[in-house]
Design a protein around this motif. Structure first.
Motif, PDB file in Angstrom:
ATOM      1  N   THR A 152      14.710   6.126 -15.903  1.00 24.81           N
ATOM      2  CA  THR A 152      16.121   5.774 -15.839  1.00 24.81           C
ATOM      3  C   THR A 152      16.283   4.366 -15.281  1.00 24.81           C
ATOM      4  OG1 THR A 152      18.301   6.580 -15.117  1.00 24.81           O
ATOM      5  CG2 THR A 152      16.527   6.656 -13.495  1.00 24.81           C
ATOM      6  N   THR A 153      17.499   3.884 -15.298  1.00 27.15           N
ATOM      7  CA  THR A 153      17.832   2.584 -14.702  1.00 27.15           C
ATOM      8  C   THR A 153      18.952   2.780 -13.694  1.00 27.15           C
ATOM      9  OG1 THR A 153      19.411   2.105 -16.479  1.00 27.15           O
ATOM     10  CG2 THR A 153      17.165   1.257 -16.735  1.00 27.15           C
ATOM     11  N   ILE A 154      18.933   1.954 -12.647  1.00 28.19           N
ATOM     12  CA  ILE A 154      19.968   1.972 -11.614  1.00 28.19           C
ATOM     13  C   ILE A 154      20.465   0.544 -11.445  1.00 28.19           C
ATOM     14  CG2 ILE A 154      20.447   2.370  -9.169  1.00 28.19           C
ATOM     15  CD1 ILE A 154      18.340   4.532  -9.164  1.00 28.19           C
ATOM     16  N   ARG A 191      14.059  -3.264 -12.571  1.00 27.95           N
ATOM     17  CA  ARG A 191      13.297  -2.624 -13.640  1.00 27.95           C
ATOM     18  C   ARG A 191      13.592  -1.128 -13.700  1.00 27.95           C
ATOM     19  NH1 ARG A 191       9.376  -3.991  -9.689  1.00 27.95           N
ATOM     20  NH2 ARG A 191       8.397  -2.183  -8.661  1.00 27.95           N
ATOM     21  N   GLN A 192      13.175  -0.511 -14.788  1.00 31.69           N
ATOM     22  CA  GLN A 192      13.335   0.922 -14.929  1.00 31.69           C
ATOM     23  C   GLN A 192      12.502   1.644 -13.871  1.00 31.69           C
ATOM     24  OE1 GLN A 192      12.093   1.375 -19.063  1.00 31.69           O
ATOM     25  NE2 GLN A 192      14.199   1.864 -19.652  1.00 31.69           N
ATOM     26  N   ILE A 193      12.989   2.789 -13.446  1.00 29.73           N
ATOM     27  CA  ILE A 193      12.203   3.609 -12.528  1.00 29.73           C
ATOM     28  C   ILE A 193      11.666   4.799 -13.311  1.00 29.73           C
ATOM     29  CG2 ILE A 193      13.399   2.855 -10.460  1.00 29.73           C
ATOM     30  CD1 ILE A 193      15.000   5.431 -10.495  1.00 29.73           C
ATOM     31  N   ARG A 194      10.405   5.086 -13.082  1.00 28.34           N
ATOM     32  CA  ARG A 194       9.704   6.076 -13.888  1.00 28.34           C
ATOM     33  C   ARG A 194       9.138   7.182 -13.001  1.00 28.34           C
ATOM     34  NH1 ARG A 194       8.015   5.063 -19.010  1.00 28.34           N
ATOM     35  NH2 ARG A 194       6.789   6.723 -19.972  1.00 28.34           N
ATOM     36  N   GLU A 250       0.812  -1.218   0.000  1.00 30.46           N
ATOM     37  CA  GLU A 250       0.000   0.000   0.000  1.00 30.46           C
ATOM     38  C   GLU A 250       0.848   1.272   0.000  1.00 30.46           C
ATOM     39  OE1 GLU A 250      -0.041  -1.626   4.300  1.00 30.46           O
ATOM     40  OE2 GLU A 250      -0.048  -2.402   2.253  1.00 30.46           O
ATOM     41  N   GLU A 251       2.159   1.119  -0.067  1.00 29.29           N
ATOM     42  CA  GLU A 251       3.045   2.275  -0.114  1.00 29.29           C
ATOM     43  C   GLU A 251       3.826   2.321  -1.420  1.00 29.29           C
ATOM     44  OE1 GLU A 251       5.632   3.288   3.091  1.00 29.29           O
ATOM     45  OE2 GLU A 251       4.289   2.503   4.638  1.00 29.29           O
ATOM     46  N   SER A 252       4.283   3.513  -1.771  1.00 26.03           N
ATOM     47  CA  SER A 252       5.205   3.693  -2.892  1.00 26.03           C
ATOM     48  C   SER A 252       6.608   3.407  -2.378  1.00 26.03           C
ATOM     49  CB  SER A 252       5.113   5.128  -3.413  1.00 26.03           C
ATOM     50  OG  SER A 252       6.076   5.367  -4.408  1.00 26.03           O
ATOM     51  N   THR A 253       7.273   2.400  -2.965  1.00 23.62           N
ATOM     52  CA  THR A 253       8.562   1.961  -2.430  1.00 23.62           C
ATOM     53  C   THR A 253       9.597   1.745  -3.533  1.00 23.62           C
ATOM     54  OG1 THR A 253       7.935  -0.384  -2.521  1.00 23.62           O
ATOM     55  CG2 THR A 253       7.464   0.804  -0.467  1.00 23.62           C
ATOM     56  N   ALA A 254      10.853   1.681  -3.113  1.00 22.97           N
ATOM     57  CA  ALA A 254      11.962   1.303  -3.995  1.00 22.97           C
ATOM     58  C   ALA A 254      12.295  -0.158  -3.734  1.00 22.97           C
ATOM     59  CB  ALA A 254      13.178   2.180  -3.719  1.00 22.97           C
ATOM     60  N   MET A 273      13.263  10.414  -5.233  1.00 23.29           N
ATOM     61  CA  MET A 273      12.503  11.438  -5.944  1.00 23.29           C
ATOM     62  C   MET A 273      11.785  10.928  -7.194  1.00 23.29           C
ATOM     63  SD  MET A 273      12.902  14.034  -3.975  1.00 23.29           S
ATOM     64  CE  MET A 273      12.135  15.308  -4.986  1.00 23.29           C
ATOM     65  N   ILE A 274      12.314   9.925  -7.869  1.00 26.42           N
ATOM     66  CA  ILE A 274      11.712   9.496  -9.144  1.00 26.42           C
ATOM     67  C   ILE A 274      10.568   8.501  -8.911  1.00 26.42           C
ATOM     68  CG2 ILE A 274      12.136   8.494 -11.421  1.00 26.42           C
ATOM     69  CD1 ILE A 274      14.988   9.607 -11.253  1.00 26.42           C
ATOM     70  N   PRO A 275      10.817   7.309  -8.297  1.00 26.42           N
ATOM     71  CA  PRO A 275       9.680   6.420  -8.011  1.00 26.42           C
ATOM     72  C   PRO A 275       9.027   6.736  -6.672  1.00 26.42           C
ATOM     73  CG  PRO A 275      11.691   5.292  -7.429  1.00 26.42           C
ATOM     74  CD  PRO A 275      12.105   6.649  -7.962  1.00 26.42           C
ATOM     75  N   SER A 276       9.568   7.744  -5.956  1.00 25.78           N
ATOM     76  CA  SER A 276       8.991   8.210  -4.685  1.00 25.78           C
ATOM     77  C   SER A 276       9.014   7.116  -3.623  1.00 25.78           C
ATOM     78  CB  SER A 276       7.555   8.704  -4.895  1.00 25.78           C
ATOM     79  OG  SER A 276       7.116   9.480  -3.806  1.00 25.78           O
ATOM     80  N   GLY A 277      10.183   6.528  -3.414  1.00 24.04           N
ATOM     81  CA  GLY A 277      10.302   5.429  -2.471  1.00 24.04           C
ATOM     82  C   GLY A 277      10.226   5.885  -1.016  1.00 24.04           C
TER      83      GLY A 277
END
Length: 346
Positions: A162-164, A169-172, A61-65, A83-87
């Motif tokens: 981007t990719t790390i 997977r790519q982070i958007r 239920e959370e936005s995570t990395a 900042m990008i996927p808002s982890g």
């Protein structure tokens, strides 16, 4: 060309104090970059993922990395995951890395807000998940202008995808719809049931041959059935305002060379006019009010001086948008009495 910040406050409801949601991560990034500064091609020290950050990556239920215990990421990469996927777990991990405990880091966030003049802001967590993390549009624009001075931060929030290494997977970026437009940058999306849809954004406009940065915010977009649609609504609102702001920003001469802008008062009733030595332009929109100030420029006023001698400066605007020009005597200055000072007309 230098990027000079002018703020535009955008609201779509009467918002006095509102829940920030993930927009709060902007302050998390600001504190991290303040405490561990990096710039240009620098990537910063490596940060090791702990068990808590791995466990939190599985909270649906959370936005995570999607990170695992033992992995190492550079400071720059962790800021990307923030900042990008808002982890949310990235925010908490960065907080523990910087300040040992999340509570200590939250105190740093609030201290930083105070230093920036954010008088109506309270942070209670590094991710913005808690509804008790609240602020106002005016305060968030103060933060936006400050954090966007950092080139590493700008590059991160202006990234759409981007990719790390180490991430499967790519982070958007949730704000990619706006980022794909000409001259539009980050800064941060945020959405929750109490917050609705929020977007803190930046955009560029070309004025008098210089790129000028505009920062703005949409808060509290609620007129949609589901949360994701509320965020999309905030982005759509923002795009309309961004395009209008880019088209409408202009410059005008507020102070002209030779204008009498103040006087030297000798304390005995004698006054000698001072004039601007060059034009001063303000950048903004029709109807914008700018502050005009005059002072001695850090110099002690002379007892006597000739016409044309520099005795202070006049300024318009404030912060990164402030511009100044020397002021000079319009005529000879005779020996003043005690308490001589320079003051602005009006």
């Amino acid at each position: 060309s230098p990027l000079i910040g002018w703020s535009l406050r955008i609201t779509y409801a009467v918002i006095v104090l509102a829940t920030l949601a993930s927009v709060a991560k902007t302050m998390t990034a600001y504190v991290i970059l303040r405490d561990h500064p990096i710039k240009g091609e620098e990537t910063g020290p490596k940060i090791t993922v702990d068990q808590q950050a791995e466990d939190e990556s599985k909270i649906e239920e959370e936005s995570t990395a999607q990170i695992s215990k033992g992995q190492q990421f550079t400071e720059e990469q962790m800021l990307q995951l923030l900042m990008i996927p808002s982890g949310n777990n990235a925010a908490r991990l960065l907080a523990r890395w910087d300040a040992k405990t999340e509570a200590e880091f939250v105190k740093k966030m609030n201290d930083a807000a105070k230093d920036l003049g954010m008088t109506d802001t309270t942070y209670t967590d590094p991710s913005g998940l808690k509804s008790t993390t609240v602020s106002t549009p005016k305060d968030q624009l103060k933060l936006a202008k400050a954090v966007m001075q950092n080139d590493v931060f700008r590059d991160i929030v202006n990234t759409t995808i981007t990719t790390i290494p180490g991430i499967d997977r790519q982070i958007r970026n949730n704000n990619d719809k706006a980022l794909l437009l000409e001259g539009v940058g980050g800064i941060k999306t945020g959405s929750s049931t109490p917050a609705g849809g929020n977007l803190l954004w930046s955009a560029n406009a070309l004025v008098d041959g210089q790129i000028r940065r505009i920062v703005g915010i949409t808060m509290g977009a609620q007129k949609a059935a589901i949360l994701n649609d509320k965020l999309e609504l905030a982005i759509d609102y923002s795009i309309k305002v961004i395009q209008a702001a880019q088209a409408g920003v202009t410059s005008t001469t507020v102070v002209k060379k030779g204008d009498v802008v103040g006087h030297v008062d000798d304390g005995l009733g004698g006054r000698t006019a001072v004039v601007a030595t060059k034009d001063l332009k303000a950048v903004g929109w029709a109807g914008l009010k700018v502050e005009i100030a005059i002072n001695d420029g850090g110099k002690v006023l002379p007892h006597s001086a000739s016409a044309g001698d520099i005795v202070g400066q006049v300024s318009i605007g404030s912060g990164t948008g402030k511009v100044s020009a020397p002021v000079a005597l319009q005529q000879d200055l005779a020996e003043p009495g005690f308490g001589a000072k320079i003051t602005r007309l009006g």
